[in-house]
Design a protein around this motif. Structure first.
Motif, mmCIF file in Angstrom:
data_model
loop_
_atom_site.group_PDB
_atom_site.id
_atom_site.type_symbol
_atom_site.label_atom_id
_atom_site.label_comp_id
_atom_site.label_asym_id
_atom_site.label_seq_id
_atom_site.Cartn_x
_atom_site.Cartn_y
_atom_site.Cartn_z
ATOM 1 N N GLN A 60 1.098 16.792 0.036
ATOM 2 C CA GLN A 60 0.239 16.178 1.043
ATOM 3 C C GLN A 60 0.650 14.722 1.283
ATOM 4 O OE1 GLN A 60 -1.922 17.455 3.064
ATOM 5 N NE2 GLN A 60 -2.608 15.517 3.961
ATOM 6 N N ALA A 61 1.009 14.015 0.194
ATOM 7 C CA ALA A 61 1.442 12.621 0.322
ATOM 8 C C ALA A 61 2.713 12.518 1.152
ATOM 9 C CB ALA A 61 1.657 12.006 -1.060
ATOM 10 N N LEU A 62 3.645 13.422 0.934
ATOM 11 C CA LEU A 62 4.881 13.425 1.730
ATOM 12 C C LEU A 62 4.576 13.634 3.208
ATOM 13 C CD1 LEU A 62 7.260 15.474 -0.586
ATOM 14 C CD2 LEU A 62 7.380 13.037 -0.093
ATOM 15 N N LYS A 63 3.639 14.534 3.490
ATOM 16 C CA LYS A 63 3.260 14.771 4.887
ATOM 17 C C LYS A 63 2.666 13.505 5.501
ATOM 18 C CE LYS A 63 0.248 17.672 7.768
ATOM 19 N NZ LYS A 63 -0.545 16.568 8.322
ATOM 20 N N GLU A 64 1.757 12.853 4.757
ATOM 21 C CA GLU A 64 1.104 11.658 5.283
ATOM 22 C C GLU A 64 2.111 10.537 5.533
ATOM 23 O OE1 GLU A 64 -1.902 10.687 2.463
ATOM 24 O OE2 GLU A 64 -3.143 12.435 2.927
ATOM 25 N N ILE A 65 3.076 10.381 4.602
ATOM 26 C CA ILE A 65 4.029 9.277 4.731
ATOM 27 C C ILE A 65 5.106 9.572 5.763
ATOM 28 C CG2 ILE A 65 5.807 7.949 3.515
ATOM 29 C CD1 ILE A 65 4.165 8.310 0.957
ATOM 30 N N MET A 66 5.712 10.764 5.681
ATOM 31 C CA MET A 66 6.917 11.045 6.463
ATOM 32 C C MET A 66 6.636 11.653 7.832
ATOM 33 S SD MET A 66 9.491 12.351 3.428
ATOM 34 C CE MET A 66 10.987 11.829 4.301
ATOM 35 N N LEU A 67 5.560 12.441 7.946
ATOM 36 C CA LEU A 67 5.261 13.081 9.224
ATOM 37 C C LEU A 67 4.145 12.351 9.974
ATOM 38 C CD1 LEU A 67 5.452 16.896 8.364
ATOM 39 C CD2 LEU A 67 7.261 15.378 9.173
ATOM 40 N N ASP A 68 3.038 12.072 9.259
ATOM 41 C CA ASP A 68 1.909 11.410 9.921
ATOM 42 C C ASP A 68 2.108 9.906 10.063
ATOM 43 O OD1 ASP A 68 0.838 13.941 9.830
ATOM 44 O OD2 ASP A 68 -0.493 13.533 8.137
ATOM 45 N N LYS A 69 3.127 9.357 9.375
ATOM 46 C CA LYS A 69 3.469 7.930 9.452
ATOM 47 C C LYS A 69 2.282 7.034 9.080
ATOM 48 C CE LYS A 69 7.671 8.709 10.760
ATOM 49 N NZ LYS A 69 8.793 8.491 9.810
ATOM 50 N N LYS A 93 0.803 -1.221 0.000
ATOM 51 C CA LYS A 93 0.000 0.000 0.000
ATOM 52 C C LYS A 93 0.841 1.278 0.000
ATOM 53 C CE LYS A 93 -3.645 -2.304 2.647
ATOM 54 N NZ LYS A 93 -4.389 -2.333 3.926
ATOM 55 N N GLY A 94 2.123 1.177 0.128
ATOM 56 C CA GLY A 94 2.947 2.357 0.327
ATOM 57 C C GLY A 94 3.339 3.104 -0.929
ATOM 58 N N VAL A 95 2.465 3.142 -1.908
ATOM 59 C CA VAL A 95 2.732 3.845 -3.161
ATOM 60 C C VAL A 95 1.597 4.827 -3.418
ATOM 61 C CG1 VAL A 95 3.094 3.638 -5.641
ATOM 62 C CG2 VAL A 95 3.991 1.878 -4.110
ATOM 63 N N ILE A 96 1.938 6.102 -3.633
ATOM 64 C CA ILE A 96 0.934 7.130 -3.908
ATOM 65 C C ILE A 96 1.264 7.788 -5.237
ATOM 66 C CG2 ILE A 96 -0.052 9.330 -3.145
ATOM 67 C CD1 ILE A 96 0.387 8.444 -0.291
ATOM 68 N N ILE A 97 0.234 7.948 -6.074
ATOM 69 C CA ILE A 97 0.406 8.599 -7.376
ATOM 70 C C ILE A 97 -0.357 9.918 -7.340
ATOM 71 C CG2 ILE A 97 0.133 8.370 -9.874
ATOM 72 C CD1 ILE A 97 0.039 5.341 -9.477
#
Length: 786
Positions: free
Chosen positions: A170-179, A157-161
């Motif tokens: 927003q995707a970077l925030k969700e992945i890297m900050l919001d984990k 699931k760890g792929v965002i387009i």
């Protein structure tokens, strides 16, 4: 090799397919599946074992020792990335699977991308980031579309387009900050978004030699037409028509063998199944999307029925103490195979479990592979999202697909869901090779022409002084002086709509540009008669009035009116829920212009052989042919929100919504400054070049157009891959929104004025004697569009 006692780790459809194929081997004595599923429980030679957890590696080693296991086959990626191979290697038990070091090829996107760069293996441009701020700065600095991947394992699931820079941030925030994906998102890979057709190749490897199974193509999206959320895979087929022998040879030469050689040189030789996910660009160039270090799912269920060789023998040749895959024949059937996955209701989001299910016996050449199932006593229950799948083989892909869907009928449980279009991209390719026509999209140019001929008599009965009631031109004229208004000009009217381009506007929720289209289609029809537009009226019909949508549309109409120099003087809005449905709306417009008698075009009596045809550049497809455009988009399995195939900087929908060019002011300027140099003008709308150029010509002359004499926009080259050249000429403008018939002696004067007004102009042909009465437009070198 003595008889094999195999430990199979996993409980999905992939593991059922592996157990099914391994059990066919005369070398295999027994198989222990940990934990297995309702399908493996019913196979001969196979026993499910739930006494040890699938991630209790010391416990698995003990289980293997107790049962005399001499070959271990891990199914999923997690145990391989965890290093399960090392636990068994230390115990002296061969494992068909890579070492922990080699499993980093799947376990770390960063590692695999760096590996590809080091060994010159073609892949998308990328950068790795563990610093959130630096990742954001990089996204802001680039113009191409990207894919953002959490570098660690994220259960697929760890792929965002992202579709925009804002979505990427927003995707970077969700992945890297919001984990959102936990520690897998501590580092990300930001890579170029590639377009084309995906291909999956599963290869047996013994560290040196590599031998591959037939190339497969799976269907990740939950919805038909490749729509909706991503899943683990809703179906698959193999082999693919895309994978020609030449392409496969190139992939082996440029990607697969260099990958195996590179891993060996770097000190972590790969033994097991290497799954290589590829993107084949429109020009045929293969690039690696990702590596997996195990069999794919549902690819395994699809390709193993095509393997005629002994799977156990192949696995042992890769995993045994002395690798000898080079000496083993991997024989593949000439048949085709298709898998259709049946999912639980609600998947891939929340879904119920423990639904009672029934599965009937399958006929020959059909297999039912269990995934999310379990036995409770004698009852079979669902236990996962992708519950079960039907796989079938056939002498043709169509036969395999049809049998697979017959296999689905053997499965029954409440709420079961499956896609009904598996392998649609293969049939799309076949359809495209046969070339599409406008009629196949439900629109008949011939029928439209026939209607004009049939209503001419009725229309002619309405004539009155000043209006001869002859139809077939671009606009309708009334000479007010002849109608009883002395010294008044000629009034010209035009009426038109936007057509099915509105459907794309609705899907993209972008409505202003189609408002411009509505004006353009009308005022361009006026100016080719020699008239100056001065007023415009619009009509907007809908099921229910959405004020924001209607306001956006009318705002576009106003923008078009300003560009054409005419006033928007009125309109009508109608809500008709019984005629339209949902958010549907339709629009039409009418433009009125004026001219003096001496300004009237075309001047057919003045036209001569040798007069030059000038073409003015279009802005794209304009507003005709969209029923065919939409069919092409559908047959290629694309969404309008997908990246545009010919312009990666935008989406397909946004590119197609480029508004129709308005030519009014440049053409009026050219008419005013060059006198009678311009003898006629044709607006290239519905009917394309073939139908519209003759509308300005006398019956004894034809327009001879040299294909290749102007720059054809990329959109038409893309469309032309699915449409015969003659149909392209009849359906689209192909880059020429206007064609002018000009006195040969005055060509440069006209070109100078038009280019000064900002138009791109080409000399595209000339007028010739019409040899065939019905052929008023002749396109030379049309084969250049093939």
């Amino acid at each position: 090799m003595s008889s094999l006692r195999i430990l199979l780790i996993g409980n999905g459809g992939r593991e059922h397919a592996l157990a099914w194929k391994l059990a066919q081997s005369p070398l295999v004595e027994s198989i222990i599946a940990v934990p297995g599923n309702g399908g493996t429980a019913r196979l001969q030679k196979v026993t499910n074992d739930t006494s040890v957890a699938a991630d209790d590696y010391p416990g698995l080693v003990e289980l293997a020792r107790k049962n005399g296991v001499n070959l271990v086959v891990p199914g999923p990626e997690a145990p391989l990335v965890d290093g399960v191979e090392g636990f068994f290697r230390d115990a002296g038990i061969p494992v068909f699977g890579p070492s922990k070091a080699a499993a980093r090829m799947e376990g770390s996107k960063t590692f695999s991308k760096d590996f590809m760069k080091k060994h010159n293996i073609p892949t998308a441009a990328y950068e790795n980031f563990s610093d959130y701020d630096k990742a954001c700065q990089y996204v802001k600095s680039i113009s191409h579309n990207v894919v953002i991947k959490a570098t660690g394992l994220a259960a697929g699931k760890g792929v965002i387009i992202p579709q925009s820079q804002e979505e990427a941030l927003q995707a970077l925030k969700e992945i890297m900050l919001d984990k959102a994906f936990g520690p897998a998102g501590d580092e990300v890979v930001i890579e170029e978004f590639l377009t084309g057709d995906e291909l999956s190749i599963l290869s047996f490897c013994d560290g040196t030699t590599i031998k591959s199974l037939p190339p497969a193509q799976d269907h990740k999206r939950i919805g038909e037409g490749d729509t909706g959320l991503n899943t683990g895979g809703m179906g698959c087929y193999a082999p693919t028509r895309l994978a020609t022998p030449q392409l496969i040879a190139r992939i082996e030469r440029e990607i697969l063998q260099p990958t195996i050689d590179g891993m060996r040189k770097d000190g972590f030789p790969f033994r097991g199944c290497l799954f290589t996910g590829l993107m084949i660009a429109p020009d045929g160039t293969p690039k690696v999307l990702e590596y997996n270090v195990r069999f794919g799912d549902p690819e395994t269920q699809t390709v193993l029925p095509l393997l005629e060789s002994d799977l156990a023998k192949i696995m042992y040749a890769c995993a045994g103490p002395v690798p000898y895959l080079e000496d083993i024949q991997v024989k593949i059937s000439s048949k085709f195979s298709t898998t259709v996955v049946v999912a639980a209701p609600g998947y891939p989001e929340s879904y119920p479990k423990n639904i009672p299910m029934q599965v009937a016996d399958a006929p020959q050449d059909t297999n039912i592979f269990h995934a999310g199932t379990k036995l409770s006593g004698d009852s079979l229950l669902t236990s996962g999202g992708r519950v079960i799948a039907a796989t079938a083989t056939g002498d043709s892909l169509r036969a395999a697909v049809d049998r697979a869907y017959e296999g689905v009928k053997l499965i029954s449980f409440d709420g079961m869901y499956y896609r009904r279009d598996i392998a649609h991209r293969a049939f799309r390719a076949s359809d495209a090779s046969d070339k599409l026509t406008y009629a196949q999209s439900g629109v008949s140019i011939d029928a439209g022409n026939e209607l004009v001929e049939r209503i001419k008599a009725a229309v002619s009965t309405t004539r009155r002084p000043g209006a001869d009631a002859v139809i077939g031109g671009f606009g309708g004229e009334v000479d007010l002086s002849a109608a009883g208004y002395p010294n008044a000009p000629i009034v010209v009217g035009a009426i038109d709509g936007v057509g099915t381009k509105l459907i794309i506007a609705q899907k993209m929720n972008k409505h202003d540009t189609v408002g411009i289209d509505l004006v353009a289609m009308n005022v361009n029809d006026l100016v080719v008669q020699g008239a100056e537009p001065f007023m415009f009226l619009d009509y907007y019909g809908c099921s229910r009035l959405d004020v924001s949508v209607a306001a956006s549309f009318v705002s576009g109409v106003a923008t078009g009116c300003i560009a054409a120099g005419c006033a928007l003087v009125g309109g009508e809005t109608a809500e008709m829920p019984d005629l339209y449905s949902g958010d549907d709306y339709d629009a039409a417009g009418a433009a009125v212009g004026v001219m003096l008698a001496e300004q009237r075009l075309p001047r057919k009596q003045a036209m001569r052989e040798g007069d030059v045809l000038l073409g003015l550049a279009s802005s794209g497809v304009h507003s005709n042919g969209f029923s065919l455009v939409r069919k092409i988009v559908k047959t290629r399995g694309l969404e309008y929100t997908d990246p545009c195939p010919w312009d990666a900087s935008t989406t397909l929908g946004e590119a197609l919504l480029t508004p129709t060019r308005i030519y009014v002011k440049p053409l009026l300027e050219a008419l005013a400054k060059t006198g009678e140099a311009i003898k006629g003008m044709a607006h290239i709308t519905g009917g394309g070049l073939t139908e519209n150029v003759p509308r300005m010509l006398p019956e004894h002359l034809a327009g001879e157009i040299e294909v290749g004499s102007w720059e054809v926009p990329a959109v038409f080259k893309w469309l032309g891959k699915a449409v015969e050249p003659a149909e392209m000429a009849r359906a689209f403008n192909n880059g020429l929104g206007m064609v002018l018939a000009v006195d040969a002696a005055r060509v440069e004067d006209v070109v100078r004025v038009l280019e000064g007004a900002g138009e791109r102009v080409w000399k595209v042909g000339r007028l010739v004697n019409r040899e065939d009465k019905g052929k008023g437009c002749v396109l030379r070198n049309l084969e250049l569009w093939a």
